[in-house]
Design a protein around this motif. Structure first.
Motif, short mmCIF file in Angstrom:
data_model
loop_
_atom_site.label_atom_id
_atom_site.label_comp_id
_atom_site.label_asym_id
_atom_site.label_seq_id
_atom_site.Cartn_x
_atom_site.Cartn_y
_atom_site.Cartn_z
N UNK A 116 12.12 13.04 -6.10
CA UNK A 116 10.82 12.37 -6.03
C UNK A 116 11.00 10.86 -5.97
N UNK A 117 11.90 10.33 -6.78
CA UNK A 117 12.14 8.89 -6.76
C UNK A 117 12.63 8.43 -5.40
N UNK A 118 13.42 9.29 -4.74
CA UNK A 118 13.93 8.94 -3.41
C UNK A 118 12.82 8.89 -2.37
N UNK A 123 8.45 -1.51 -4.52
CA UNK A 123 8.01 -1.75 -5.88
C UNK A 123 7.56 -0.47 -6.57
N UNK A 124 7.02 0.48 -5.80
CA UNK A 124 6.55 1.73 -6.40
C UNK A 124 7.73 2.56 -6.90
N UNK A 125 8.83 2.51 -6.20
CA UNK A 125 10.03 3.21 -6.65
C UNK A 125 10.55 2.58 -7.94
N UNK A 129 10.99 4.35 -11.54
CA UNK A 129 12.27 4.32 -12.25
C UNK A 129 12.05 3.87 -13.70
N UNK A 130 11.17 2.90 -13.91
CA UNK A 130 10.88 2.42 -15.26
C UNK A 130 10.18 3.49 -16.08
N UNK A 131 9.27 4.23 -15.45
CA UNK A 131 8.56 5.28 -16.18
C UNK A 131 9.53 6.35 -16.66
N UNK A 248 -0.82 3.32 -7.39
CA UNK A 248 0.48 3.83 -7.83
C UNK A 248 0.46 5.35 -7.87
N UNK A 249 -0.61 5.92 -8.40
CA UNK A 249 -0.73 7.38 -8.48
C UNK A 249 -0.69 8.04 -7.12
N UNK A 250 -1.33 7.40 -6.14
CA UNK A 250 -1.35 7.94 -4.77
C UNK A 250 0.06 7.96 -4.18
#
Length: 321
Positions: A116-118, A123-125, A129-131, A248-250
């Motif tokens: 999912x991160x990939x 900035x959204x990635x 990553x921080x979450x 961000x959620x989208x």
């Protein structure tokens, strides 16, 4: 006193206590529903019986969750005690309660997190990553300021969280350099804003009065600012706010769809996965409680149940005997 006047007074009291815009909209919305449910009767002419009737209606006819019913009750409690000055503490409000469901959090495997991160970019990635890397709630990520990243001690400071308990979490080394670049981006953006006559940022509580120049200091700027300057709906001031929750959620939703993972992926799944993976790696439950900022260890204990469920993999189905 007109209905409009009453709701304006409610907004004033909510803002006086520095509640969020989301809480303000929610509370005022429930106050409106309560008044309309009783055919626009003024709240001063109503009390215990009307409140109980409304809450029971939500549970029985609207079939709302226990959390939603509690939110409605808190809004009415605020209306009577803080706006109208009518105490409800001794009235023993009794309403049919909505059933409290016990949910086992959905978690991702480490491989699924990476997939999912990939699927995220830029900035959204970094925010995702921080979450996952720090176990932060979405709002905690969005509200980070430049000053909250301590590169010297490798810590992330989380202030004024949901539990009202400030905390620090380890800064993931994997994203340390990307965070440095993000800070440099914010610094440059802030310099341009100041040159354009802007550069102000919202400050919580009474900080703006205590430190009148702080709203234009770089350290107070949001770590993840919007690309455009917007108008503050409460003050009318033009400021650069943080990236919106829905934006961000989208992006998370689109990344989850691209990954081909059919679990229900929300922003909170990264926090659930963070806690579960720490527990699986041998971190004790008390430490995880502190890292997540939970008031009670009972809240954190849900992840022990998640791990127990995952450990049932060793139990085979009769079909596989």
């Amino acid at each position: 006193m007109s209905k409009k006047k009453l709701l304006d007074l409610a907004r004033e009291q909510i803002r006086l206590r520095h509640y969020s815009m989301q809480t303000e909209k929610s509370y005022v919305g429930w106050m409106k529903r309560y008044i309309f449910f009783h055919h626009k009767k003024h709240p001063v002419e109503m009390g215990k019986a009307e409140i109980e009737a409304f809450l029971t209606h939500l549970a029985v006819e609207r079939n709302v969750s226990a959390t939603t019913q509690n939110q409605a009750f808190n809004a009415l409690l605020f209306l009577y005690t803080q706006v109208l000055g009518i105490p409800l503490k001794d009235q023993n409000i009794q309403a049919l309660r909505a059933q409290q469901r016990v949910h086992v959090p959905v978690v991702l495997t480490k491989e699924e997190v990476i997939r999912i991160l990939s699927g995220l970019a830029g900035v959204y990635q970094l925010m995702a990553y921080l979450m996952y890397g720090c176990g932060l709630r979405m709002k905690e990520v969005l509200q980070l300021r430049v000053k909250d990243i301590d590169f010297g001690f490798d810590r992330v400071y989380v202030w004024d969280s949901k539990s009202l308990k400030d905390r620090t979490v380890p800064l993931p080394q994997k994203i340390k350099q990307r965070l440095r670049l993000q800070v440099e981006y914010v610094e440059e953006l802030h310099r341009m804003d100041l040159a354009d006559g802007c550069g102000s940022v919202y400050l919580p509580h009474a900080l703006e009065r205590k430190y009148p120049a702080a709203h234009k200091e770089t350290k107070w700027q949001y770590l993840f600012p919007m690309k455009t300057i917007s108008t503050d709906p409460r003050t009318g001031l033009r400021r650069r706010h943080h990236i919106l929750e829905r934006t961000f959620g989208r992006n998370i939703k689109l990344a989850a769809e691209k990954s081909g993972i059919h679990k229900r992926v929300t922003s909170h799944i990264f926090r659930h996965s963070y806690a579960t993976h720490l527990l699986q790696s041998g971190v004790d439950i008390r430490s995880i409680q502190e890292l997540l900022g939970h008031k009670s260890v009972e809240t954190t204990m849900i992840y022990t149940h998640v791990v127990k469920e995952l450990n049932k993999e060793s139990i085979k189905s009769p079909l596989d005997f």
